[in-house]
Motif scaffolding. Structure first.
Motif, mmCIF file in Angstrom:
data_model
loop_
_atom_site.group_PDB
_atom_site.id
_atom_site.type_symbol
_atom_site.label_atom_id
_atom_site.label_comp_id
_atom_site.label_asym_id
_atom_site.label_seq_id
_atom_site.Cartn_x
_atom_site.Cartn_y
_atom_site.Cartn_z
ATOM 1 N N VAL A 1 -0.379 -6.059 -17.258
ATOM 2 C CA VAL A 1 0.091 -6.142 -15.869
ATOM 3 C C VAL A 1 -1.125 -6.050 -14.943
ATOM 4 C CG1 VAL A 1 1.611 -5.104 -14.137
ATOM 5 C CG2 VAL A 1 2.126 -4.891 -16.581
ATOM 6 N N ARG A 2 -1.232 -7.001 -14.019
ATOM 7 C CA ARG A 2 -2.364 -6.925 -13.072
ATOM 8 C C ARG A 2 -2.031 -5.995 -11.928
ATOM 9 N NH1 ARG A 2 -4.360 -12.199 -10.747
ATOM 10 N NH2 ARG A 2 -5.560 -10.782 -9.442
ATOM 11 N N VAL A 3 -2.907 -5.105 -11.703
ATOM 12 C CA VAL A 3 -2.665 -4.162 -10.626
ATOM 13 C C VAL A 3 -3.410 -4.666 -9.392
ATOM 14 C CG1 VAL A 3 -2.952 -1.763 -9.902
ATOM 15 C CG2 VAL A 3 -2.520 -2.317 -12.301
ATOM 16 N N ALA A 4 -2.659 -4.836 -8.292
ATOM 17 C CA ALA A 4 -3.307 -5.304 -7.064
ATOM 18 C C ALA A 4 -4.249 -4.226 -6.561
ATOM 19 C CB ALA A 4 -2.250 -5.604 -6.017
ATOM 20 N N PRO A 5 -5.407 -4.615 -6.062
ATOM 21 C CA PRO A 5 -6.328 -3.598 -5.559
ATOM 22 C C PRO A 5 -5.728 -2.869 -4.361
ATOM 23 C CG PRO A 5 -7.052 -5.806 -4.946
ATOM 24 C CD PRO A 5 -5.871 -5.969 -5.838
ATOM 25 N N ALA A 6 -6.191 -1.655 -4.151
ATOM 26 C CA ALA A 6 -5.712 -0.891 -3.008
ATOM 27 C C ALA A 6 -5.981 -1.688 -1.742
ATOM 28 C CB ALA A 6 -6.447 0.435 -2.956
ATOM 29 N N LEU A 7 -5.012 -1.700 -0.834
ATOM 30 C CA LEU A 7 -5.181 -2.500 0.368
ATOM 31 C C LEU A 7 -5.815 -1.681 1.467
ATOM 32 C CD1 LEU A 7 -1.734 -4.135 0.103
ATOM 33 C CD2 LEU A 7 -3.886 -5.345 0.030
ATOM 34 N N LEU A 8 -6.617 -2.357 2.235
ATOM 35 C CA LEU A 8 -7.218 -1.682 3.368
ATOM 36 C C LEU A 8 -6.147 -1.483 4.430
ATOM 37 C CD1 LEU A 8 -10.460 -3.788 3.588
ATOM 38 C CD2 LEU A 8 -10.237 -1.444 2.778
ATOM 39 N N ALA A 9 -6.262 -0.425 5.180
ATOM 40 C CA ALA A 9 -5.302 -0.213 6.256
ATOM 41 C C ALA A 9 -5.488 -1.328 7.280
ATOM 42 C CB ALA A 9 -5.559 1.131 6.900
ATOM 43 N N PRO A 10 -4.381 -1.932 7.745
ATOM 44 C CA PRO A 10 -4.530 -2.988 8.743
ATOM 45 C C PRO A 10 -5.039 -2.396 10.057
ATOM 46 C CG PRO A 10 -2.244 -2.422 8.461
ATOM 47 C CD PRO A 10 -3.003 -1.620 7.457
ATOM 48 N N ALA A 11 -5.695 -3.258 10.825
ATOM 49 C CA ALA A 11 -6.259 -2.769 12.084
ATOM 50 C C ALA A 11 -5.156 -2.684 13.134
ATOM 51 C CB ALA A 11 -7.370 -3.697 12.534
ATOM 52 N N ILE A 12 -4.212 -1.768 12.931
ATOM 53 C CA ILE A 12 -3.182 -1.580 13.955
ATOM 54 C C ILE A 12 -3.204 -0.119 14.370
ATOM 55 C CG2 ILE A 12 -1.706 -3.437 13.098
ATOM 56 C CD1 ILE A 12 0.132 -1.371 11.915
ATOM 57 N N PHE A 75 7.367 -11.614 7.183
ATOM 58 C CA PHE A 75 7.064 -11.038 5.873
ATOM 59 C C PHE A 75 8.005 -11.646 4.850
ATOM 60 C CE2 PHE A 75 5.294 -6.505 7.004
ATOM 61 C CZ PHE A 75 4.174 -7.091 7.572
ATOM 62 N N GLU A 76 7.603 -11.624 3.617
ATOM 63 C CA GLU A 76 8.566 -11.910 2.551
ATOM 64 C C GLU A 76 8.318 -10.896 1.437
ATOM 65 O OE1 GLU A 76 7.628 -15.993 2.067
ATOM 66 O OE2 GLU A 76 5.918 -15.654 0.752
ATOM 67 N N SER A 77 9.416 -10.513 0.773
ATOM 68 C CA SER A 77 9.194 -9.526 -0.281
ATOM 69 C C SER A 77 9.384 -10.211 -1.623
ATOM 70 C CB SER A 77 10.123 -8.332 -0.116
ATOM 71 O OG SER A 77 11.411 -8.673 -0.545
ATOM 72 N N ARG A 78 8.538 -9.845 -2.564
ATOM 73 C CA ARG A 78 8.658 -10.390 -3.916
ATOM 74 C C ARG A 78 9.022 -9.229 -4.816
ATOM 75 N NH1 ARG A 78 3.016 -13.606 -3.670
ATOM 76 N NH2 ARG A 78 3.407 -14.627 -1.674
ATOM 77 N N PRO A 79 10.247 -9.253 -5.351
ATOM 78 C CA PRO A 79 10.708 -8.096 -6.119
ATOM 79 C C PRO A 79 9.698 -7.749 -7.222
ATOM 80 C CG PRO A 79 12.471 -9.701 -5.849
ATOM 81 C CD PRO A 79 11.233 -10.327 -5.298
ATOM 82 N N GLY A 80 9.386 -6.503 -7.305
ATOM 83 C CA GLY A 80 8.470 -6.049 -8.356
ATOM 84 C C GLY A 80 7.018 -6.129 -7.971
ATOM 85 N N SER A 81 6.661 -6.939 -6.927
ATOM 86 C CA SER A 81 5.230 -6.982 -6.618
ATOM 87 C C SER A 81 4.894 -6.561 -5.187
ATOM 88 C CB SER A 81 4.624 -8.342 -6.954
ATOM 89 O OG SER A 81 5.403 -9.361 -6.454
ATOM 90 N N GLY A 82 5.863 -6.447 -4.317
ATOM 91 C CA GLY A 82 5.551 -5.891 -3.002
ATOM 92 C C GLY A 82 5.903 -6.817 -1.846
#
Ligand SMILES: Cc1ncc(COP(=O)(O)O)c(C=O)c1O
Length: 505
Positions: A1-12, A75-82
């Motif tokens: 399973v590929r783990v997505a890298p930690a996401l940077l906080a958006p500039a909001i 936005f769109e959600s993809r079940p299982g991936s975020g």
């Protein structure tokens, strides 16, 4: 399973004291960022949990905003991936094309760039420099570089927990490497210097740039060799200097001609041990004459000793710097020709009284060179790998040169005459019957042969020829490559030339 890298906080940003509810602030921040294309379609967004933690607010507000963005199609959600930014954006599709406002309808305003930068565009490298191809003049025998030894040394330093490896490096460079270089230059090049006078920089191009910035004011006349290395012209253009081309003959730069053209130049940029591109060695009397002129007129001499390690027959010629009794010479050398070009490490040796000004100029440019490679290189030299490598590739290059000279004799003796000394990683050959060297070089590049035209090195009166590198081309490939050059040469029109050309050796 590929783990997505930690996401940077958006500039909001959210403002708790605002009258706008938190969920609305988050919604608008995302919507605006998406419409303004600060987020790409398909880009992953953080989970509601981590965003709430990042912003220090309740998860309910974030959930509310995400629901709205999902409902509106941002936005769109993809079940299982975020959750992701939608690949097709609603506002983009629905927004009617607005008529241009009077402001945007106006003529576009100018987008000025520095004249010095724009001037470089006329010297853009031709197709012959692209990629790695037979005859590329700046390629050393990287097939003989001891990658295994080098990678072990680099890995050792990369793992180091010594804080000095991670802190700011000194502008002159790592003391261990400066010492190793000073010792090497004293022995191999008769350079007279203390480690304190050595600056480690990003190859000889940054050395030329640093010297030009430190010593030359805009408009200053500066002698350059005619023909010369393009990199010298680039550095001087950026410094705003006024280059004064001074002819090179079989003894190197013609100092008398230089004095005749402009006696009060601020500096002279020369390659005395193996002139680029004609390959001649500056004679002893010219060296003394040049140093005498510099001392009398208060000028600087910048000595580019870019490939001095490669001399095949006679003994290495000592540096000009070693002859200088008045500290007028700034000496430049590089590891890009002897190790591998991507290392981007070179050095300057500057007169002791110029160390301060060079140091401050360095602080105003790139500060220092990366410590990791400097530390690795210091060990590579100290442990004897450098000396061993020089010995090995000197032999390799000598074989490659012999193969090239012989192949030219076999296939192209009616078209080319080799000039210059038995040294270096390239040779220059004059075209005997044709002038269109650019056309030949372009056609050769289509055959995947990298031979720059000699005429491109001249500022005033071009001489046609080809520069053929052999450092990076194995001897057994050279014959076929030379034979492959013939059609490109023959396609250029014939022309009998009457001109004085540098004597062949
Ligand atoms: C005369 C001369 N000086 C300097 C260099 C470039 O060296 P570096 O890669 O260290 O900038 C070259 C490369 O071709 C060269 O021919």
């Amino acid at each position: 399973v590929r783990v997505a890298p930690a996401l940077l906080a958006p500039a909001i940003a959210v403002d708790r004291r605002s009258a706008t509810p938190l969920y609305r602030q988050i919604y608008e921040a995302y919507r605006n960022a998406i419409v303004e294309r600060r987020f790409r379609g398909g880009q992953r967004v953080p989970s509601t949990r981590s965003l709430a933690a990042e912003l220090g607010i309740s998860r309910i507000a974030v959930l509310g905003a995400f629901e709205q963005l999902l409902a509106e199609g941002y936005f769109e959600s993809r079940p299982g991936s975020g959750t992701f930014v939608a690949a097709a954006l609603p506002d983009d599709l629905l927004r009617p094309r607005r008529a241009p406002s009077p402001q945007t309808a106006r003529r576009p305003s100018p987008r000025p760039v520095a004249a010095r930068a724009e001037a470089l565009l006329s010297d853009e490298p031709g197709p012959w420099y692209r990629g790695s191809r037979p005859f590329h003049p700046a390629e050393p025998p990287i097939d003989h570089f001891p990658v295994d030894v080098w990678s072990k040394i680099v890995a050792r330093h990369a793992r180091s927990t010594d804080p000095r490896m991670l802190h700011h490096a000194a502008p002159r460079g790592l003391p261990a490497l400066r010492e190793a270089i000073a010792e090497y230059l004293g022995a191999a090049r008769a350079v007279r210097c203390e480690p304190d006078q050595v600056f480690i920089v990003g190859g000889s191009q940054s050395a030329l740039d640093l010297a030009a910035r430190a010593l030359i004011d805009p408009g200053n006349p500066v002698w350059i060799e005619e023909p010369s290395y393009l990199g010298v012209r680039r550095a001087l253009t950026l410094a705003g200097a006024r280059p004064v081309p001074v002819p090179v003959d079989e003894e190197g730069l013609d100092v008398t001609a230089g004095i005749g053209r402009c006696a009060n130049a601020r500096a002279a940029f020369v390659s005395p041990s193996h002139q680029y591109p004609l390959g001649v060695t500056m004679s002893a009397s010219r060296r003394l004459q040049l140093l005498d002129w510099a001392q009398t007129c208060g000028a600087w001499v910048i000595e580019d000793d870019y490939d001095s390690e490669y001399r095949f027959r006679n003994l290495p010629i000592g540096s000009l710097q070693g002859l200088d009794r008045h500290s007028r010479v700034i000496y430049i050398g590089t590891f890009t020709k002897i190790l591998f070009p991507a290392i981007r490490i070179g050095y300057l040796v500057v007169p002791a009284d110029l160390v301060r000004v060079f140091t401050e100029v360095r602080r105003g440019t790139d500060m220092s060179s990366p410590t990791l490679y400097q530390a690795a290189l210091a060990d590579f030299i100290r442990e004897g790998h450098f000396a061993r490598h020089i010995r090995r590739i000197r032999l390799v290059c000598r074989q490659r040169r012999t193969a090239l000279v012989e192949a030219i004799g076999r296939h192209l003796s009616d078209e080319l005459r080799v000039v210059g000394d038995d040294a270096g990683m390239y040779l220059t050959a004059l075209l005997l019957r044709r002038t269109a060297d650019r056309e030949i070089a372009e056609r050769a590049a289509e055959q995947d042969l990298g031979v720059p035209p000699l005429s491109a090195c001249y500022a005033e009166s071009p001489v046609p020829g080809l520069i053929l590198g052999y450092g990076g081309t194995p001897a057994e490939e050279i014959d076929a490559a030379v034979a492959g050059l013939r059609p490109a040469i023959e396609a250029a029109p014939l022309h009998r030339l009457r001109r004085a050309a540098p004597r062949s050796r």
